[in-house]
Scaffold this active site. Structure first.
Site, PDB file in Angstrom:
ATOM      1  N   SER A   1       0.808  -1.237   0.000  1.00 24.50           N
ATOM      2  CA  SER A   1       0.000   0.000   0.000  1.00 24.50           C
ATOM      3  C   SER A   1       0.835   1.279   0.000  1.00 24.50           C
ATOM      4  O   SER A   1       0.410   2.298   0.531  1.00 24.50           O
ATOM      5  CB  SER A   1      -0.959   0.059   1.205  1.00 24.50           C
ATOM      6  OG  SER A   1      -1.766  -1.068   1.247  1.00 24.50           O
TER       7      SER A   1
ATOM      8  N   GLU B   1     -17.802   3.885 -15.439  1.00 22.38           N
ATOM      9  CA  GLU B   1     -16.668   4.297 -14.594  1.00 22.38           C
ATOM     10  C   GLU B   1     -15.335   3.757 -15.098  1.00 22.38           C
ATOM     11  O   GLU B   1     -14.279   4.290 -14.774  1.00 22.38           O
ATOM     12  CB  GLU B   1     -16.907   3.879 -13.134  1.00 22.38           C
ATOM     13  CG  GLU B   1     -16.742   2.390 -12.813  1.00 22.38           C
ATOM     14  CD  GLU B   1     -17.974   1.537 -13.088  1.00 22.38           C
ATOM     15  OE1 GLU B   1     -18.850   1.973 -13.867  1.00 22.38           O
ATOM     16  OE2 GLU B   1     -18.064   0.419 -12.539  1.00 22.38           O
TER      17      GLU B   1
ATOM     18  N   GLN C   1      16.930   0.588   4.290  1.00 21.52           N
ATOM     19  CA  GLN C   1      18.219  -0.105   4.112  1.00 21.52           C
ATOM     20  C   GLN C   1      18.012  -1.611   3.998  1.00 21.52           C
ATOM     21  O   GLN C   1      18.588  -2.268   3.140  1.00 21.52           O
ATOM     22  CB  GLN C   1      19.141   0.172   5.295  1.00 21.52           C
ATOM     23  CG  GLN C   1      19.563   1.622   5.447  1.00 21.52           C
ATOM     24  CD  GLN C   1      20.409   1.812   6.701  1.00 21.52           C
ATOM     25  OE1 GLN C   1      21.201   0.955   7.075  1.00 21.52           O
ATOM     26  NE2 GLN C   1      20.244   2.947   7.364  1.00 21.52           N
TER      27      GLN C   1
ATOM     28  N   ASP D   1      -5.002  -1.355 -10.258  1.00 21.64           N
ATOM     29  CA  ASP D   1      -3.961  -0.418 -10.696  1.00 21.64           C
ATOM     30  C   ASP D   1      -4.065  -0.120 -12.191  1.00 21.64           C
ATOM     31  O   ASP D   1      -3.666   0.955 -12.641  1.00 21.64           O
ATOM     32  CB  ASP D   1      -2.566  -0.969 -10.376  1.00 21.64           C
ATOM     33  CG  ASP D   1      -2.132  -0.589  -8.960  1.00 21.64           C
ATOM     34  OD1 ASP D   1      -2.656   0.408  -8.435  1.00 21.64           O
ATOM     35  OD2 ASP D   1      -1.281  -1.292  -8.393  1.00 21.64           O
TER      36      ASP D   1
ATOM     37  N   ARG E   1     -23.650 -11.281 -15.740  1.00 18.71           N
ATOM     38  CA  ARG E   1     -24.251 -12.517 -16.263  1.00 18.71           C
ATOM     39  C   ARG E   1     -25.741 -12.368 -16.531  1.00 18.71           C
ATOM     40  O   ARG E   1     -26.337 -13.157 -17.229  1.00 18.71           O
ATOM     41  CB  ARG E   1     -24.104 -13.650 -15.239  1.00 18.71           C
ATOM     42  CG  ARG E   1     -22.687 -14.132 -15.041  1.00 18.71           C
ATOM     43  CD  ARG E   1     -22.632 -15.389 -14.190  1.00 18.71           C
ATOM     44  NE  ARG E   1     -21.320 -15.522 -13.581  1.00 18.71           N
ATOM     45  CZ  ARG E   1     -20.240 -15.988 -14.223  1.00 18.71           C
ATOM     46  NH1 ARG E   1     -20.335 -16.361 -15.469  1.00 18.71           N
ATOM     47  NH2 ARG E   1     -19.077 -16.057 -13.601  1.00 18.71           N
TER      48      ARG E   1
ATOM     49  N   HIS F   1     -20.477  -0.451 -17.480  1.00 21.81           N
ATOM     50  CA  HIS F   1     -19.728   0.255 -16.426  1.00 21.81           C
ATOM     51  C   HIS F   1     -19.057   1.505 -16.988  1.00 21.81           C
ATOM     52  O   HIS F   1     -17.891   1.436 -17.409  1.00 21.81           O
ATOM     53  CB  HIS F   1     -18.657  -0.663 -15.844  1.00 21.81           C
ATOM     54  CG  HIS F   1     -19.205  -1.805 -15.057  1.00 21.81           C
ATOM     55  ND1 HIS F   1     -19.291  -1.785 -13.686  1.00 21.81           N
ATOM     56  CD2 HIS F   1     -19.711  -2.992 -15.451  1.00 21.81           C
ATOM     57  CE1 HIS F   1     -19.819  -2.918 -13.256  1.00 21.81           C
ATOM     58  NE2 HIS F   1     -20.086  -3.674 -14.319  1.00 21.81           N
TER      59      HIS F   1
ATOM     60  N   GLY G   1     -26.962  -1.884 -10.178  1.00 21.43           N
ATOM     61  CA  GLY G   1     -27.779  -0.711  -9.864  1.00 21.43           C
ATOM     62  C   GLY G   1     -28.881  -0.516 -10.899  1.00 21.43           C
ATOM     63  O   GLY G   1     -29.999  -0.111 -10.580  1.00 21.43           O
TER      64      GLY G   1
ATOM     65  N   CYS H   1     -24.862  -1.235 -13.617  1.00 24.99           N
ATOM     66  CA  CYS H   1     -24.895  -2.689 -13.662  1.00 24.99           C
ATOM     67  C   CYS H   1     -25.943  -3.248 -12.695  1.00 24.99           C
ATOM     68  O   CYS H   1     -27.131  -3.128 -12.967  1.00 24.99           O
ATOM     69  CB  CYS H   1     -23.510  -3.267 -13.447  1.00 24.99           C
ATOM     70  SG  CYS H   1     -23.343  -4.875 -14.252  1.00 24.99           S
TER      71      CYS H   1
HETATM   72  N1  GLN Z   1     -24.712  -9.425 -10.478  1.00 26.99           N
HETATM   73  C1  GLN Z   1     -25.177  -8.814 -11.679  1.00 26.99           C
HETATM   74  C2  GLN Z   1     -24.894  -9.660 -12.904  1.00 26.99           C
HETATM   75  O1  GLN Z   1     -24.090 -10.544 -12.861  1.00 26.99           O
HETATM   76  C3  GLN Z   1     -24.558  -7.433 -11.838  1.00 26.99           C
HETATM   77  C4  GLN Z   1     -23.083  -7.466 -12.034  1.00 26.99           C
HETATM   78  C5  GLN Z   1     -22.413  -6.150 -11.767  1.00 26.99           C
HETATM   79  O2  GLN Z   1     -22.981  -5.261 -11.135  1.00 26.99           O
HETATM   80  N2  GLN Z   1     -21.184  -5.992 -12.219  1.00 26.99           N
HETATM   81  O3  GLN Z   1     -25.489  -9.463 -13.925  1.00 26.99           O
END
Ligand code: GLN
Length: 537
Positions: A15, A511, A194, A72, A464, A509, A385, A383
């Site tokens: 870390s 992000e 060291q 990373d 999935r 996603h 969400g 996702c």
């Molecule tokens: N668990 C859900 C799926 O597999 C959403 C996956 C996620 O949020 N990355 O479809």
């Protein structure tokens, strides 16, 4: 020019921020006109981090080509604005898997297969792979873990061999250590540094540059002492002081002349002084916000913010783009219920329901979504969400009692989210989700279209389950529109609520694609909606 190789190792403790130092150095070199990439070699046995619980290792970052990788790589992409791939993340598991598969195929012609040379040869082959593409002037390889760990030994040995194979001016080893501050003594201590350099030297690798993490400035006599004991030049003892934001680190490293030391060591021809204008502009806006919003992040791994690393950083980028300070407020979805949701979320200017897996905390997410839907609070779903937004709408607007995702309830009478057809045959868990970049077509006139300013987009995935198109008509008639569709499969990628100021949820996603140079439009516009909401209160 032949590709040059920089290796970044770490000692004393984990870390220390090897990823950020590597990304910052890469940024400085890129800003001088070199083409640079970074790869991460992780000593654990998992083939990739895809099967790891986020509590173990933070977020799993997904690349364009669908590799599940270390977080990373997210930093590398956010700093460099260059996409990474499967080749940028290698684990011990992947190395051994390859060697053992070769052995079973008889490729070693009766030889005894050993750590040296077979495992180290495979590590070296992969360390050189990106460089051999001819695309890069410089390849930075970050070695995960700490020098002295049993499992990182073969990687250090591979570095030792490569230094001989490639020649002294072709490689540079940067070792990251910690200078702890002893309050009682009022001193920074050099002994752990060291010792860790001694460990590295014992393994045959003499570092060229030491980057010393410290909470206090390192005085020159201390640098001199470290240089003396560790066989490096005094000007190659680099201070890495705790920064206000990780995005300061390239500038701090520039001040310490890390890039210059590297250039000198690698005998690189001087291209140009680093041009960091856009970077500085980003920082200027980040540090001088003209407004402030509170965004709720509702998820089940909130105790470990690293589990949502890319989302947090996307808000930093979007905050800067809007000159707005974004305060992320964490909500453990397990603790949200119909009685407390109004109290919990009443001061929020926007709510994000995070990606995730499994039943735990599912109900709390639905409650949060019902609250923002009914109270016109800006909402973004990613996702899981997005899947939660569909379930909530099905239950509370369409009146489909017991509607669910079959991930949470395989027996649900209304599977509005169901497993994708091609997932049903799959028995192996690792690397088998729908992963990586897919195109999506946005409907003209939709909010999503106006956010992106175009109809054809490409975004990264990791799931999935999917929206069940049998319910699409009912959803659309009741005001929840599917405004992003995969043109090849018809899979719903974006849903958005009509008659709501800002309610957008994506199966993908966003992000994973936000960078300093290209803040993601969904986050930028979500923050903007939150600013407007805050003003309207
Ligand atoms: N668990 C859900 C799926 O597999 C959403 C996956 C996620 O949020 N990355 O479809």
């Amino acid at each position: 020019m032949a590709t040059k190789y920089i290796f970044v190792t770490g000692g004393v403790t984990s870390s220390l921020g090897k990823g950020i130092i590597s990304a910052s150095l890469a940024k400085l070199l890129q800003a001088r006109g070199y083409s640079v990439t970074i790869q991460k070699f992780d000593p654990y046995i998992n083939i990739d981090p895809g099967t790891l619980n986020p509590y173990e290792h933070g977020e799993c970052f997904v690349t364009e080509d669908g590799a599940e990788t270390d977080l990373d790589l997210g930093h590398y992409e956010r700093f460099l604005n260059v996409a990474t791939s499967q080749a940028n993340n290698v684990t011990t598991g992947r190395i051994y898997h390859h060697v053992i598969t070769q052995e079973r195929e008889g490729a070693y012609l009766g030889k005894t297969v050993q750590v040296v040379p077979h495992i180290t040869d495979e590590i070296k082959r992969r360390m050189l792979l990106l460089g051999e593409s001819g695309e890069y002037d410089i390849v930075i390889t970050e070695i995960g873990g700490c020098v002295g760990d049993i499992e990182s030994l073969p990687f250090i040995e591979a570095v030792r061999q490569l230094r001989w194979d490639l020649g002294v001016n072709e490689t540079c080893v940067i070792h990251l250590t910690l200078l702890p501050y002893l309050k009682a003594a009022g001193e920074l201590k050099t002994k752990p540094t060291q010792h860790s350099v001694r460990d590295l030297s014992e393994a045959g690798v003499q570092p060229d540059i030491l980057v010393c993490r410290s909470e206090h400035p390192i005085p020159s006599d201390l640098r001199k002492k470290i240089a003396l004991f560790c066989n490096v030049k005094q000007n190659s003892v680099i201070e890495s002081i705790d920064a206000e934001t990780i995005y300061d680190v390239p500038l701090l490293m520039r001040k310490e002349k890390l890039d210059e030391r590297v250039i000198a060591k690698l005998k690189l021809t001087h291209k140009a002084d680093p041009n960091l204008d856009t970077w500085k502009e980003f920082l200027g806006k980040l540090k001088n916000p003209t407004s402030e919003v509170n965004i709720a992040l509702v998820g089940k791994y909130v105790e470990l913010p690293d589990a949502y690393k890319s989302i947090i950083e996307s808000f930093v980028h979007a905050g800067s783009a809007n000159e707005c300070k974004v305060n992320i407020k964490w909500f453990q979805s397990e603790n949200v219920n119909d009685e407390n949701v109004a109290t919990l979320l009443q001061n929020m200017d926007g709510v994000l329901v995070a990606p995730g897996f499994g039943e735990r905390g599912f109900k709390g997410k639905l409650e949060a979504i019902r609250f923002v839907r009914e109270n016109n609070i800006p909402f973004m779903g990613i996702c899981l969400g997005m899947q939660c937004a569909a379930v909530e709408f099905a239950r509370n607007v369409l009146g489909l009692e017991g509607a669910a995702s079959t991930e949470m309830n395989p027996e649900t009478p209304h599977p509005v989210i169901d497993m994708m057809e091609d997932q049903k045959q799959i028995t192996q868990m690792g690397g088998t989700m729908r992963l990586g970049a897919y195109t999506c077509e946005l409907k003209r006139g939709s909010k999503a279209y106006s956010i992106y300013g175009k109809s054809k987009i490409s975004e990264r995935h990791r799931h999935r389950y999917e929206f069940n198109n049998k319910y699409l008509q009912a959803f659309e008639e009741a005001g929840m529109h599917a405004t992003g569709i995969n043109p090849d499969t018809g899979l719903v990628e974006v849903i958005e609520l009509q008659n709501h100021p800002w309610f957008v949820a994506a199966q993908y996603h966003p992000e994973l694609k936000s960078t300093v140079l290209n803040p993601h439009p969904l986050f930028v516009k979500f923050v903007k909606a939150a600013i407007n909401f805050a003003k309207s209160k």
